[in-house]
Design an enzyme around this catalytic site. Structure first.
Site, mmCIF file in Angstrom:
data_model
loop_
_atom_site.group_PDB
_atom_site.id
_atom_site.type_symbol
_atom_site.label_atom_id
_atom_site.label_comp_id
_atom_site.label_asym_id
_atom_site.label_seq_id
_atom_site.Cartn_x
_atom_site.Cartn_y
_atom_site.Cartn_z
ATOM 1 N N CYS A 237 -16.330 1.349 0.415
ATOM 2 C CA CYS A 237 -15.228 0.516 0.724
ATOM 3 C C CYS A 237 -14.805 0.535 2.323
ATOM 4 O O CYS A 237 -14.071 -0.296 2.862
ATOM 5 C CB CYS A 237 -13.989 1.010 0.050
ATOM 6 S SG CYS A 237 -13.497 2.682 0.289
ATOM 7 N N ARG B 103 -13.374 -9.147 1.614
ATOM 8 C CA ARG B 103 -11.808 -8.845 1.503
ATOM 9 C C ARG B 103 -11.399 -10.106 1.628
ATOM 10 O O ARG B 103 -10.277 -10.306 0.881
ATOM 11 C CB ARG B 103 -11.556 -7.621 2.439
ATOM 12 C CG ARG B 103 -12.215 -6.216 1.859
ATOM 13 C CD ARG B 103 -11.773 -5.808 0.593
ATOM 14 N NE ARG B 103 -10.132 -5.793 0.675
ATOM 15 C CZ ARG B 103 -9.432 -4.517 0.967
ATOM 16 N NH1 ARG B 103 -10.054 -3.562 1.383
ATOM 17 N NH2 ARG B 103 -8.187 -4.440 0.596
ATOM 18 N N HIS C 275 -7.330 0.677 -6.531
ATOM 19 C CA HIS C 275 -7.517 -0.132 -5.345
ATOM 20 C C HIS C 275 -8.244 -1.405 -5.798
ATOM 21 O O HIS C 275 -9.295 -1.835 -5.416
ATOM 22 C CB HIS C 275 -8.299 0.551 -4.282
ATOM 23 C CG HIS C 275 -8.408 0.049 -2.834
ATOM 24 N ND1 HIS C 275 -7.608 -1.090 -2.647
ATOM 25 C CD2 HIS C 275 -9.066 0.419 -1.698
ATOM 26 C CE1 HIS C 275 -7.718 -1.537 -1.304
ATOM 27 N NE2 HIS C 275 -8.646 -0.426 -0.736
ATOM 28 N N GLN D 72 -10.183 -3.984 -3.364
ATOM 29 C CA GLN D 72 -11.587 -3.513 -2.970
ATOM 30 C C GLN D 72 -12.564 -3.825 -3.918
ATOM 31 O O GLN D 72 -13.518 -4.374 -3.673
ATOM 32 C CB GLN D 72 -11.465 -2.033 -2.785
ATOM 33 C CG GLN D 72 -12.751 -1.547 -2.246
ATOM 34 C CD GLN D 72 -12.887 -1.955 -0.886
ATOM 35 O OE1 GLN D 72 -12.259 -1.867 0.067
ATOM 36 N NE2 GLN D 72 -14.032 -2.562 -0.721
ATOM 37 N N ARG E 234 0.868 -1.391 -0.013
ATOM 38 C CA ARG E 234 0.000 0.003 -0.076
ATOM 39 C C ARG E 234 0.837 1.218 0.250
ATOM 40 O O ARG E 234 1.681 1.594 0.933
ATOM 41 C CB ARG E 234 -1.065 0.032 1.054
ATOM 42 C CG ARG E 234 -1.587 1.152 1.437
ATOM 43 C CD ARG E 234 -2.810 1.245 2.360
ATOM 44 N NE ARG E 234 -3.733 0.622 1.959
ATOM 45 C CZ ARG E 234 -5.097 0.639 2.427
ATOM 46 N NH1 ARG E 234 -5.219 1.353 3.633
ATOM 47 N NH2 ARG E 234 -6.289 0.062 1.754
ATOM 48 N N ASP F 161 -17.440 7.116 -1.464
ATOM 49 C CA ASP F 161 -16.057 6.865 -0.678
ATOM 50 C C ASP F 161 -15.800 8.296 -0.079
ATOM 51 O O ASP F 161 -16.624 9.389 -0.497
ATOM 52 C CB ASP F 161 -14.982 6.367 -1.619
ATOM 53 C CG ASP F 161 -13.684 6.112 -0.906
ATOM 54 O OD1 ASP F 161 -13.655 6.024 0.274
ATOM 55 O OD2 ASP F 161 -12.818 6.091 -1.609
HETATM 56 N N1 NVA Z 1 -10.159 6.469 -1.332
HETATM 57 C C1 NVA Z 1 -9.690 5.953 -0.003
HETATM 58 C C2 NVA Z 1 -9.790 4.600 0.219
HETATM 59 C C3 NVA Z 1 -9.418 4.145 1.503
HETATM 60 C C4 NVA Z 1 -9.435 2.692 1.944
HETATM 61 C C5 NVA Z 1 -8.293 6.382 0.210
HETATM 62 O O1 NVA Z 1 -7.550 6.317 -0.612
HETATM 63 O O2 NVA Z 1 -8.002 6.837 1.224
HETATM 64 N N1 CP Z 2 -11.227 -0.395 2.430
HETATM 65 C C1 CP Z 2 -9.936 -0.475 2.931
HETATM 66 O O1 CP Z 2 -8.932 -0.664 1.977
HETATM 67 O O2 CP Z 2 -9.830 -0.348 4.270
HETATM 68 P P1 CP Z 2 -8.531 0.012 5.089
HETATM 69 O O3 CP Z 2 -8.034 1.432 4.658
HETATM 70 O O4 CP Z 2 -8.754 0.034 6.408
HETATM 71 O O5 CP Z 2 -7.602 -1.092 4.712
#
Ligand code: NVA
Ligand code: CP
Length: 306
Positions: free
Chosen positions: A260, A288, A131, A134, A104, A220
């Site tokens: 998500c 997930r 992502h 997801q 990540r 989101d």
């Molecule tokens: N769009 C959000 C998703 C978090 C799971 C982010 O990137 O923070």
């Molecule tokens: N939806 C998701 O990826 O959640 P986290 O940021 O908690 O991993």
């Protein structure tokens, strides 16, 4: 076996997704019956987190352990990342020691560089652009509840962010449509989204028009990780892009709501919707686990017959 990575949704074909969803169903059912399935007993997953996580961390770690494997967790602060070790060198070293890596991070370019110096499969656990894990879980959830997604309409309300971009790629691979409504200035950027064309999505100025007759409504956070400096400006721009009961009423009668997570009730969605009967956010989060177990099985063992 050919080395494969999962860096964007379009890295797999529709036929490969069909296989992975079938395996996710099989793995989930077996897990629910407490029947051990330990095909990865001699494998190790390394996870590298440059951003926070709850679901991704727990689902990958639990998933690997439940399949008999081991897990190593690294973050920016407890590794040499924050001291400037080149990502290429990290890839060369880590992938001599483990069997699969989940990352990540910020720009997609970082994970692409890691993957091009990796000896083992690399999974995108979220970048600024995408992502894929997801949407893998989201579509698995849709199929479980409503059947095939081909030809259906997904309404995306809010920011054209990493999750939105991945829905748009998924629409091209699995042949469904996305209705997108973003505030002005936050529209889809097809090149950044990694799209082949514009046939599978339509943009709407008014979110009510985007959700009309949708099979699935999803949204989101207004501000994604890494964009915190824009928070106040975004709060003003996104004010009218809150999924509420009025919007859900113009969608199909059997519409589902997904998010998500983590969610901000009262911003991108009302509590009434996310905690209401049409919401499947907890199944979506649980999936997930099952979908990523099938993903790791596919990347490490190839096509496994039930
Ligand atoms: N769009 C959000 C998703 C978090 C799971 C982010 O990137 O923070
Ligand atoms: N939806 C998701 O990826 O959640 P986290 O940021 O908690 O991993």
């Amino acid at each position: 076996m050919q080395l494969r990575h999962y860096l964007q949704f379009r890295d797999f074909s529709a036929a490969e997704y069909e296989q992975i969803f079938a395996r996710a169903t099989w793995i989930k059912e077996r897990f629910k019956r407490y029947e051990p399935y330990l095909p990865l007993h001699d494998r190790t997953l390394a996870m590298i987190f440059e951003k926070n996580s709850t679901r991704t961390r727990v689902s990958f770690e639990a998933g690997m352990l439940q399949m008999g494997g081991s897990v190593i967790n690294l973050t920016s602060t407890d590794s040499q990342i924050s001291r400037g070790e080149p990502i290429e060198d990290m890839a060369r070293v880590i992938t001599r020691m483990v069997d699969i890596v989940m990352i990540r991070t910020f720009e997609q370019e970082i994970i692409d560089r890691f993957a091009s110096h990796s000896r083992v499969p690399v999974i995108n656990g979220l970048t600024n652009e995408y992502h894929p894990c997801q949407i893998l879980a989201d579509i698995f959830t849709f199929i479980e509840q409503r059947g095939p997604i081909r030809g259906k309409t997904v309404a995306w309300i809010g920011d054209s962010n990493n999750v939105c971009n991945t829905w748009l790629q998924a629409a091209e691979v699995l042949d469904f449509n996305v209705h997108v409504s973003t505030p002005p200035g936050y529209e889809v950027e097809p090149e950044r989204a990694g799209l082949y064309g514009t046939d599978h999505y339509e943009e709407f100025r008014d979110p009510m028009d985007a959700v009309r007759d949708a099979d699935l409504v999803t949204t989101d956070v207004w501000t994604s990780m890494g964009f915190e400096a824009e928070n106040e400006q975004r709060k003003r721009a996104f004010e009218d892009w809150c999924v509420d009961a009025e919007m859900m009423r113009v969608a199909k009668n059997d519409v589902l709501f997904m998010h998500c997570l983590p969610a901000h009730r009262g911003e991108e969605v009302t509590a009434e919707v996310i905690d209401g009967a049409q919401s499947v956010v907890w199944d979506e989060a649980e999936n997930r686990l099952h979908a990523q177990k099938a993903l790791m099985e596919f990347l490490l063992l190839g096509k496994v017959d039930a």
